[in-house]
Design a protein around this motif. Structure first.
Motif, PDB file in Angstrom:
ATOM      1  N   MET A  78       0.831  -1.200   0.000  1.00  0.00           N
ATOM      2  CA  MET A  78       0.000   0.000   0.000  1.00  0.00           C
ATOM      3  C   MET A  78       0.869   1.255   0.000  1.00  0.00           C
ATOM      4  O   MET A  78       0.624   2.201  -0.761  1.00  0.00           O
ATOM      5  CB  MET A  78      -0.925   0.017   1.216  1.00  0.00           C
ATOM      6  CG  MET A  78      -1.813   1.263   1.289  1.00  0.00           C
ATOM      7  SD  MET A  78      -2.746   1.369   2.820  1.00  0.00           S
ATOM      8  CE  MET A  78      -1.434   1.771   3.984  1.00  0.00           C
ATOM      9  N   LEU A  79       1.907   1.275   0.851  1.00  0.00           N
ATOM     10  CA  LEU A  79       2.800   2.423   0.898  1.00  0.00           C
ATOM     11  C   LEU A  79       3.493   2.638  -0.444  1.00  0.00           C
ATOM     12  O   LEU A  79       3.676   3.776  -0.894  1.00  0.00           O
ATOM     13  CB  LEU A  79       3.850   2.239   2.001  1.00  0.00           C
ATOM     14  CG  LEU A  79       3.343   2.258   3.439  1.00  0.00           C
ATOM     15  CD1 LEU A  79       4.510   2.069   4.406  1.00  0.00           C
ATOM     16  CD2 LEU A  79       2.605   3.552   3.757  1.00  0.00           C
ATOM     17  N   HIS A  80       3.865   1.522  -1.071  1.00  0.00           N
ATOM     18  CA  HIS A  80       4.523   1.616  -2.376  1.00  0.00           C
ATOM     19  C   HIS A  80       3.587   2.226  -3.414  1.00  0.00           C
ATOM     20  O   HIS A  80       3.996   3.094  -4.209  1.00  0.00           O
ATOM     21  CB  HIS A  80       4.964   0.225  -2.829  1.00  0.00           C
ATOM     22  CG  HIS A  80       5.595   0.201  -4.196  1.00  0.00           C
ATOM     23  ND1 HIS A  80       6.817   0.764  -4.453  1.00  0.00           N
ATOM     24  CD2 HIS A  80       5.145  -0.304  -5.379  1.00  0.00           C
ATOM     25  CE1 HIS A  80       7.108   0.609  -5.740  1.00  0.00           C
ATOM     26  NE2 HIS A  80       6.112  -0.028  -6.320  1.00  0.00           N
ATOM     27  N   GLU A  81       2.318   1.808  -3.397  1.00  0.00           N
ATOM     28  CA  GLU A  81       1.346   2.350  -4.345  1.00  0.00           C
ATOM     29  C   GLU A  81       1.066   3.824  -4.063  1.00  0.00           C
ATOM     30  O   GLU A  81       0.852   4.615  -4.990  1.00  0.00           O
ATOM     31  CB  GLU A  81       0.043   1.546  -4.287  1.00  0.00           C
ATOM     32  CG  GLU A  81       0.153   0.153  -4.875  1.00  0.00           C
ATOM     33  CD  GLU A  81       0.555   0.177  -6.336  1.00  0.00           C
ATOM     34  OE1 GLU A  81       0.003   1.001  -7.090  1.00  0.00           O
ATOM     35  OE2 GLU A  81       1.448  -0.592  -6.711  1.00  0.00           O
ATOM     36  N   ILE A  82       1.064   4.186  -2.791  1.00  0.00           N
ATOM     37  CA  ILE A  82       0.871   5.596  -2.437  1.00  0.00           C
ATOM     38  C   ILE A  82       2.016   6.435  -2.997  1.00  0.00           C
ATOM     39  O   ILE A  82       1.801   7.517  -3.548  1.00  0.00           O
ATOM     40  CB  ILE A  82       0.776   5.772  -0.908  1.00  0.00           C
ATOM     41  CG1 ILE A  82      -0.564   5.208  -0.397  1.00  0.00           C
ATOM     42  CG2 ILE A  82       0.911   7.243  -0.517  1.00  0.00           C
ATOM     43  CD1 ILE A  82      -0.673   5.167   1.106  1.00  0.00           C
ATOM     44  N   GLU A  83       3.248   5.935  -2.877  1.00  0.00           N
ATOM     45  CA  GLU A  83       4.402   6.660  -3.409  1.00  0.00           C
ATOM     46  C   GLU A  83       4.329   6.762  -4.930  1.00  0.00           C
ATOM     47  O   GLU A  83       4.658   7.789  -5.509  1.00  0.00           O
ATOM     48  CB  GLU A  83       5.699   5.956  -2.998  1.00  0.00           C
ATOM     49  CG  GLU A  83       6.070   6.146  -1.536  1.00  0.00           C
ATOM     50  CD  GLU A  83       6.194   7.611  -1.162  1.00  0.00           C
ATOM     51  OE1 GLU A  83       5.606   8.010  -0.145  1.00  0.00           O
ATOM     52  OE2 GLU A  83       6.860   8.349  -1.907  1.00  0.00           O
ATOM     53  N   ARG A  84       3.861   5.674  -5.554  1.00  0.00           N
ATOM     54  CA  ARG A  84       3.697   5.710  -7.008  1.00  0.00           C
ATOM     55  C   ARG A  84       2.654   6.750  -7.401  1.00  0.00           C
ATOM     56  O   ARG A  84       2.810   7.457  -8.396  1.00  0.00           O
ATOM     57  CB  ARG A  84       3.278   4.341  -7.538  1.00  0.00           C
ATOM     58  CG  ARG A  84       4.393   3.323  -7.609  1.00  0.00           C
ATOM     59  CD  ARG A  84       3.932   2.050  -8.270  1.00  0.00           C
ATOM     60  NE  ARG A  84       3.437   2.318  -9.618  1.00  0.00           N
ATOM     61  CZ  ARG A  84       2.784   1.423 -10.360  1.00  0.00           C
ATOM     62  NH1 ARG A  84       2.525   0.213  -9.861  1.00  0.00           N
ATOM     63  NH2 ARG A  84       2.391   1.722 -11.573  1.00  0.00           N
ATOM     64  N   TYR A  85       1.572   6.835  -6.625  1.00  0.00           N
ATOM     65  CA  TYR A  85       0.535   7.823  -6.914  1.00  0.00           C
ATOM     66  C   TYR A  85       1.081   9.236  -6.765  1.00  0.00           C
ATOM     67  O   TYR A  85       0.831  10.107  -7.597  1.00  0.00           O
ATOM     68  CB  TYR A  85      -0.651   7.641  -5.975  1.00  0.00           C
ATOM     69  CG  TYR A  85      -1.677   8.741  -6.103  1.00  0.00           C
ATOM     70  CD1 TYR A  85      -1.708   9.810  -5.210  1.00  0.00           C
ATOM     71  CD2 TYR A  85      -2.592   8.728  -7.140  1.00  0.00           C
ATOM     72  CE1 TYR A  85      -2.633  10.823  -5.342  1.00  0.00           C
ATOM     73  CE2 TYR A  85      -3.526   9.743  -7.280  1.00  0.00           C
ATOM     74  CZ  TYR A  85      -3.540  10.782  -6.380  1.00  0.00           C
ATOM     75  OH  TYR A  85      -4.442  11.788  -6.532  1.00  0.00           O
ATOM     76  N   LYS A  86       1.855   9.462  -5.695  1.00  0.00           N
ATOM     77  CA  LYS A  86       2.443  10.787  -5.500  1.00  0.00           C
ATOM     78  C   LYS A  86       3.369  11.131  -6.657  1.00  0.00           C
ATOM     79  O   LYS A  86       3.388  12.254  -7.147  1.00  0.00           O
ATOM     80  CB  LYS A  86       3.216  10.836  -4.178  1.00  0.00           C
ATOM     81  CG  LYS A  86       2.325  10.812  -2.944  1.00  0.00           C
ATOM     82  CD  LYS A  86       3.173  10.842  -1.682  1.00  0.00           C
ATOM     83  CE  LYS A  86       2.300  10.832  -0.432  1.00  0.00           C
ATOM     84  NZ  LYS A  86       3.111  10.812   0.793  1.00  0.00           N
ATOM     85  N   GLU A  87       4.145  10.152  -7.074  1.00  0.00           N
ATOM     86  CA  GLU A  87       5.061  10.373  -8.181  1.00  0.00           C
ATOM     87  C   GLU A  87       4.300  10.683  -9.463  1.00  0.00           C
ATOM     88  O   GLU A  87       4.696  11.522 -10.258  1.00  0.00           O
ATOM     89  CB  GLU A  87       5.946   9.137  -8.387  1.00  0.00           C
ATOM     90  CG  GLU A  87       6.926   9.236  -9.533  1.00  0.00           C
ATOM     91  CD  GLU A  87       8.034  10.225  -9.258  1.00  0.00           C
ATOM     92  OE1 GLU A  87       8.141  10.698  -8.113  1.00  0.00           O
ATOM     93  OE2 GLU A  87       8.779  10.538 -10.197  1.00  0.00           O
ATOM     94  N   SER A  88       3.157   9.986  -9.653  1.00  0.00           N
ATOM     95  CA  SER A  88       2.389  10.173 -10.875  1.00  0.00           C
ATOM     96  C   SER A  88       1.723  11.533 -10.926  1.00  0.00           C
ATOM     97  O   SER A  88       1.246  11.954 -11.962  1.00  0.00           O
ATOM     98  CB  SER A  88       1.334   9.069 -11.013  1.00  0.00           C
ATOM     99  OG  SER A  88       0.302   9.228 -10.067  1.00  0.00           O
ATOM    100  N   SER A  89       1.659  12.248  -9.797  1.00  0.00           N
ATOM    101  CA  SER A  89       1.073  13.579  -9.811  1.00  0.00           C
ATOM    102  C   SER A  89       2.028  14.600 -10.418  1.00  0.00           C
ATOM    103  O   SER A  89       1.644  15.721 -10.706  1.00  0.00           O
ATOM    104  CB  SER A  89       0.697  14.005  -8.387  1.00  0.00           C
ATOM    105  OG  SER A  89       1.841  14.194  -7.592  1.00  0.00           O
ATOM    106  N   VAL A  90       3.271  14.190 -10.613  1.00  0.00           N
ATOM    107  CA  VAL A  90       4.257  15.065 -11.242  1.00  0.00           C
ATOM    108  C   VAL A  90       4.065  14.999 -12.759  1.00  0.00           C
ATOM    109  O   VAL A  90       4.015  13.920 -13.340  1.00  0.00           O
ATOM    110  CB  VAL A  90       5.691  14.631 -10.882  1.00  0.00           C
ATOM    111  CG1 VAL A  90       6.710  15.481 -11.625  1.00  0.00           C
ATOM    112  CG2 VAL A  90       5.906  14.711  -9.387  1.00  0.00           C
ATOM    113  N   VAL A  91       3.933  16.143 -13.398  1.00  0.00           N
ATOM    114  CA  VAL A  91       3.809  16.191 -14.848  1.00  0.00           C
ATOM    115  C   VAL A  91       5.209  16.227 -15.450  1.00  0.00           C
ATOM    116  O   VAL A  91       5.989  17.137 -15.174  1.00  0.00           O
ATOM    117  CB  VAL A  91       2.999  17.427 -15.295  1.00  0.00           C
ATOM    118  CG1 VAL A  91       2.926  17.492 -16.816  1.00  0.00           C
ATOM    119  CG2 VAL A  91       1.600  17.376 -14.719  1.00  0.00           C
ATOM    120  N   ARG A  92       5.510  15.232 -16.260  1.00  0.00           N
ATOM    121  CA  ARG A  92       6.831  15.111 -16.864  1.00  0.00           C
ATOM    122  C   ARG A  92       6.818  15.811 -18.223  1.00  0.00           C
ATOM    123  O   ARG A  92       6.090  15.391 -19.133  1.00  0.00           O
ATOM    124  CB  ARG A  92       7.203  13.643 -17.023  1.00  0.00           C
ATOM    125  CG  ARG A  92       7.185  12.863 -15.704  1.00  0.00           C
ATOM    126  CD  ARG A  92       7.123  11.374 -15.937  1.00  0.00           C
ATOM    127  NE  ARG A  92       5.885  10.995 -16.611  1.00  0.00           N
ATOM    128  CZ  ARG A  92       5.560   9.746 -16.934  1.00  0.00           C
ATOM    129  NH1 ARG A  92       6.391   8.759 -16.649  1.00  0.00           N
ATOM    130  NH2 ARG A  92       4.424   9.468 -17.546  1.00  0.00           N
TER     131      ARG A  92
END
Length: 289
Positions: A78-92
């Motif tokens: 769950m923590l890993h998915e949360i970090e992935r979600y936070k990362e995905s909020s960054v527009v590349r």
């Protein structure tokens, strides 16, 4: 329910030591013992047997161990998915490396006005790498003059941002500068250089100069080589007169030459993070301001 007691329990079993389990979790041995005592109270029996320097699971401990491991692993996923979600909020966002500091300053203005540095990840890329990363979904937006690929995937859209007149990029010591009232047709006697990594150099969009339209181009590998060729061979290259990144030469506007370079934003249509389409509109507004 605190998962710490389960985590401590698993570490004691794995490390066979209360002291090492405490060190792994930056707590004292006493804290570990208290949490496991609380777990044994909840389970209604002894979970660990201590004897002859060994720590072993009891039958009840075996049951608790299996479920504790599953709970902790689920929590960590769950923590890993949360970090992935936070990362995905960054527009590349990738920006063509040939685009100059003026454009980058406008991107910074957009961030300062409405966002923060943490909202975006910017990269300087040539059109080959930008095209590939956009296609592979490791980039959300690529800003440049075009994509280097024969067929654009259906999921890639584009939005024109700003157009500028095409100019002739020449060296500081170019003989082109020595001629008064230089016109586009006068470029016939000079070698034209271009590179597919800077698509603006390949443009033929002029209206009043058919000779330049049909003139051949000596192709080189990249923009830096193109600049060197122009400088040392007294040639020229077509370039965006406003946003081309240059420091080794001059930009010459050509009377009667009306071609334009259009900077576009290419994006993944189905990507919703940070409302990419709204970001695109903000980018268009700021570069046209």
């Amino acid at each position: 329910m605190s998962l710490w007691k389960y985590k401590y329990f698993l570490d004691v079993v794995e490390l066979k030591s209360f002291t090492k389990a405490g060190a792994r979790n930056y707590v004292t041995q006493t804290a570990v013992s208290q949490q496991i005592a609380s777990l044994e109270k909840m389970a209604g029996g002894t979970l660990l047997e201590r004897g002859n320097g060994e720590i072993c699971l009891t039958e009840l401990g075996e049951i608790v161990y299996e479920y504790a491991r599953e709970m902790v692993q689920t929590y960590e996923r769950m923590l890993h998915e949360i970090e992935r979600y936070k990362e995905s909020s960054v527009v590349r966002i990738g920006i063509d490396s040939s685009i100059n500091k003026l454009f980058w300053a406008k991107m910074q203005k957009m961030i300062n006005d409405k966002h923060s540095e943490a909202d975006f990840r910017f990269s300087k890329l040539d059109s080959y790498i930008g095209s590939r990363m956009l296609r592979e979904n490791t980039l959300d937006i690529y800003i440049g003059y075009g994509l280097n690929e024969l067929e654009r995937p259906e999921e890639i859209g584009e939005k024109p941002l700003i157009s500028s007149r095409i100019g002739a990029y020449i060296g500081h010591e170019s003989s082109i500068n020595e001629q008064p009232e230089f016109k586009a047709k006068d470029l016939e006697r000079y070698t034209r250089y271009g590179t597919k990594s800077y698509l603006c150099s390949m443009m033929n969009g002029q209206k009043n100069d058919p000779q330049l339209l049909t003139q051949g181009i000596e192709l080189v590998d990249n923009v830096d080589t193109m600049k060197l060729k122009v400088e040392f061979n007294d040639g020229y290259a077509l370039a965006d007169s406003q946003y081309f990144s240059y420091s080794d030469g001059d930009m010459l506007l050509l009377p009667g030459y009306e071609g334009e370079c259009v900077i576009k934003a290419f994006y993944r249509k189905k990507r919703n993070k940070k409302k990419v389409k709204e970001i695109l509109e903000e980018i268009k507004n700021v570069v046209n301001s």
